[in-house]
Write an enzyme that holds these catalytic residues in place. Structure first.
Site, PDB file in Angstrom:
ATOM      1  NE  ARG A  89      -2.602  -2.221   5.439  1.00 23.28           N
ATOM      2  CZ  ARG A  89      -2.844  -3.251   6.225  1.00 23.28           C
ATOM      3  NH1 ARG A  89      -3.357  -3.055   7.425  1.00 23.28           N
ATOM      4  NH2 ARG A  89      -2.584  -4.485   5.841  1.00 23.28           N
ATOM      5  NE  ARG A 127      12.001  -0.880   4.947  1.00 22.51           N
ATOM      6  CZ  ARG A 127      11.239  -1.878   4.528  1.00 22.51           C
ATOM      7  NH1 ARG A 127      11.302  -2.291   3.279  1.00 22.51           N
ATOM      8  NH2 ARG A 127      10.414  -2.467   5.370  1.00 22.51           N
ATOM      9  NE  ARG A 129     -13.892  -1.428  -3.019  1.00 21.00           N
ATOM     10  CZ  ARG A 129     -14.471  -1.075  -4.167  1.00 21.00           C
ATOM     11  NH1 ARG A 129     -15.693  -0.547  -4.168  1.00 21.00           N
ATOM     12  NH2 ARG A 129     -13.841  -1.260  -5.314  1.00 21.00           N
ATOM     13  NE  ARG A 139      -3.803  -8.299  -3.222  1.00 23.78           N
ATOM     14  CZ  ARG A 139      -3.661  -8.068  -1.926  1.00 23.78           C
ATOM     15  NH1 ARG A 139      -2.558  -7.538  -1.458  1.00 23.78           N
ATOM     16  NH2 ARG A 139      -4.626  -8.362  -1.078  1.00 23.78           N
ATOM     17  CD  GLU A 182      -6.730  -9.463  -4.042  1.00 23.31           C
ATOM     18  OE1 GLU A 182      -5.832 -10.329  -3.929  1.00 23.31           O
ATOM     19  OE2 GLU A 182      -6.877  -8.557  -3.216  1.00 23.31           O
ATOM     20  CE1 TYR A 185      -6.363  -3.832   5.539  1.00 20.76           C
ATOM     21  CE2 TYR A 185      -6.325  -1.543   4.848  1.00 20.76           C
ATOM     22  CZ  TYR A 185      -5.971  -2.861   4.644  1.00 20.76           C
ATOM     23  OH  TYR A 185      -5.232  -3.192   3.523  1.00 20.76           O
ATOM     24  CG  ASP A 244      -2.355  -6.057   9.315  1.00 18.25           C
ATOM     25  OD1 ASP A 244      -3.055  -6.165   8.298  1.00 18.25           O
ATOM     26  OD2 ASP A 244      -1.442  -5.215   9.432  1.00 18.25           O
TER      27      ASP A 244
HETATM   28  N1  UDP Z   1      -1.498   0.347  -2.085  1.00 22.25           N
HETATM   29  C1  UDP Z   1      -1.306   0.957  -3.297  1.00 22.25           C
HETATM   30  N2  UDP Z   1      -0.516   0.339  -4.214  1.00 22.25           N
HETATM   31  C2  UDP Z   1       0.096  -0.833  -3.994  1.00 22.25           C
HETATM   32  C3  UDP Z   1      -0.110  -1.462  -2.754  1.00 22.25           C
HETATM   33  C4  UDP Z   1      -0.913  -0.845  -1.826  1.00 22.25           C
HETATM   34  O1  UDP Z   1      -1.855   2.024  -3.561  1.00 22.25           O
HETATM   35  O2  UDP Z   1       0.797  -1.331  -4.892  1.00 22.25           O
HETATM   36  C5  UDP Z   1      -2.384   1.021  -1.115  1.00 22.25           C
HETATM   37  C6  UDP Z   1      -3.829   0.574  -1.301  1.00 22.25           C
HETATM   38  O3  UDP Z   1      -4.690   1.654  -1.022  1.00 22.25           O
HETATM   39  C7  UDP Z   1      -3.966  -0.512  -0.260  1.00 22.25           C
HETATM   40  C8  UDP Z   1      -3.107   0.047   0.872  1.00 22.25           C
HETATM   41  O4  UDP Z   1      -2.021   0.689   0.209  1.00 22.25           O
HETATM   42  O5  UDP Z   1      -5.316  -0.699   0.134  1.00 22.25           O
HETATM   43  C9  UDP Z   1      -2.595  -0.985   1.848  1.00 22.25           C
HETATM   44  O6  UDP Z   1      -1.861  -1.950   1.140  1.00 22.25           O
HETATM   45  P1  UDP Z   1      -1.658  -3.443   1.707  1.00 22.25           P
HETATM   46  O7  UDP Z   1      -0.670  -4.106   0.809  1.00 22.25           O
HETATM   47  O8  UDP Z   1      -1.344  -3.349   3.143  1.00 22.25           O
HETATM   48  O9  UDP Z   1      -3.108  -4.043   1.472  1.00 22.25           O
HETATM   49  P2  UDP Z   1      -3.748  -5.505   1.749  1.00 22.25           P
HETATM   50  O10 UDP Z   1      -2.702  -6.545   1.412  1.00 22.25           O
HETATM   51  O11 UDP Z   1      -4.190  -5.501   3.186  1.00 22.25           O
HETATM   52  O12 UDP Z   1      -4.896  -5.522   0.782  1.00 22.25           O
END
Ligand code: UDP
Length: 401
Positions: free
Chosen positions: A191, A195, A267, A297, A318, A366, A368
């Site tokens: 996902r 870069r 979850r 986060r 969160e 999962y 979007d």
């Molecule tokens: N992820 C991570 N560190 C980060 C952000 C994301 O390890 O700082 C991993 C984590 O396993 C997460 C996945 O990447 O579930 C997808 O991240 P995304 O930001 O797409 O998650 P969402 O916003 O859908 O919770």
């Protein structure tokens, strides 16, 4: 007319009269979009939801104290490559330009995500240019012995190597998913882009934005059709289905069957809300990569609406944990044991007539928001086509397995 498909009775609905009656369980994106499309095709739709608001987990509302627009069930940023879906959402509300630029705090420093040239140079204390950074990561850091990454960890080791994996992904992912990244599929990490320039846009899609007044008015507008009736605070009861020609179920797949084979793993999230004045963290989303910080986060909601100005600020810390029966499911866990149970539920669903399972919970994927809308539009089209052709509407338009 009844036909046997997959061993079970499947009802075939032929459209002879103009008004077919649909029951849509769940007033989130799937229910609203399918309901709208079928209503526009001349049918009538009843949308029910056990909660007292529409929008499912996309629900937004203004905080009473600060007037900040809050993403009540966590951050939702609309991004897509699907122009038709982009035009669809823009036909119901005004989208403001918004780019998701995420930061992460790890090992005592703040870094830029997704991993980009700034992250790499800061982490390794270097001043590499794009080609040098690519060469450095590929030839000195990444584990090139992994040729076909299957797990989250293998994907990370192959593309960014152990240091960046440990700093940004390992701890966060253990907190988010409650298991080791060796047990999770590579698709979760896919996902996120990596870069080798300074582009810190979290997404790589052509269209991105934020609805000017949040998601609730957008979904309200989708549901605003004379042939759509919305009943909130209304739980599904199987007896209800009798009054309808077809049910679209966007609740949990296992919930439809009263969890009779066991519970699929999810979850859930807990949010610890706090308010301050001014600017708390300077960005909308700050991730926390360290394992010993218990939350994943902090979201500061007013930064999702930079065109507004507010004295106060609302933040959500969160926390992720295993979803218990009374909790709201957020993320389907698709590990080996869940997949086996999922296969059993899929078989049951395919042997059940008169219901189609949709959305993140109904198909246990999962998804979007943009994919949810795309699939909802396709599902409504599929229903109309099947009804026209006199063929059976399947339990799934997208295979959950
Ligand atoms: N992820 C991570 N560190 C980060 C952000 C994301 O390890 O700082 C991993 C984590 O396993 C997460 C996945 O990447 O579930 C997808 O991240 P995304 O930001 O797409 O998650 P969402 O916003 O859908 O919770």
């Amino acid at each position: 007319m009844l036909r046997q498909v997959n061993g079970g009775p499947v009802q075939v609905i032929r459209i002879r009269r103009s008004d077919v009656k649909f029951l849509l369980v769940g007033a989130g994106l799937s229910g609203a979009v399918i309901g709208r499309k079928l209503a526009e095709a001349g049918h009538s739709a009843t949308v029910i939801d056990g909660r007292d608001h529409i929008g499912g987990n996309c629900y937004t509302t203004r905080d009473a104290e600060t007037d900040v627009m809050v993403h009540v069930y966590g951050p939702h940023i609309f991004h897509t490559d699907d122009e038709e879906v982009w035009n669809y959402v823009n036909s119901f509300t005004t989208f403001m330009p918004y780019k998701n630029r995420v930061k992460t705090t790890s090992q005592g420093q703040v870094f830029s995500l997704p991993i980009n040239l700034h992250t790499i140079n800061q982490y390794y204390n270097k001043t590499l240019r794009p080609a040098e950074a690519r060469d450095f990561i590929e030839n000195e850091i990444a584990d090139k012995s992994i040729t076909d990454p299957q797990t989250f960890e293998e994907q990370a080791m192959r593309f960014v190597g152990p240091d960046l994996y440990e700093a940004f992904f390992k701890g966060y992912t253990e907190k988010q998913w409650g298991c080791s990244p060796t047990e999770l599929p590579a698709s979760i990490l896919k996902r996120l882009p990596v870069r080798f320039n300074y582009d810190d846009n979290y997404f790589f899609h052509a269209f991105q934005g934020m609805p000017e007044n949040g998601y609730t008015p957008m979904i309200e507008a989708i549901l605003d059709h004379p042939s759509i009736e919305v009943k909130l605070g209304t739980l599904y009861d199987p007896a209800m289905a009798e009054g309808y020609d077809h049910v679209f179920w966007s609740g949990p797949l296992d919930g439809y069957f009263d969890y009779e084979l066991g519970r699929l793993g999810y979850r859930t999230l807990d949010f610890e809300k706090f308010t301050e004045t001014g600017d708390y963290q300077g960005c909308a989303v700050m991730n926390y990569g360290d394992r010993d910080v218990p939350y994943t986060r902090i979201t500061e909601h007013k930064h999702f609406a930079p065109w507004e100005s507010h004295e106060g600020t609302v933040c959500y810390k969160e926390f992720s944990r295993s979803c218990e029966p009374e909790d709201i499911p957020y993320y389907p866990i698709r590990q080996v044991k869940e997949k086996a149970l999922l296969a059993d539920y899929v078989e049951k669903a395919q042997a059940t007539s008169g219901v189609t399972f949709v959305g993140r919970l109904g198909t246990y994927r999962y998804l979007d928001m943009d994919v949810t809308i795309r699939e909802a539009l396709d599902t409504a089209d599929a229903f109309l086509k099947h009804a026209q052709d006199g063929t059976a509407m399947p339990a799934f338009v997208m295979n959950p397995l």
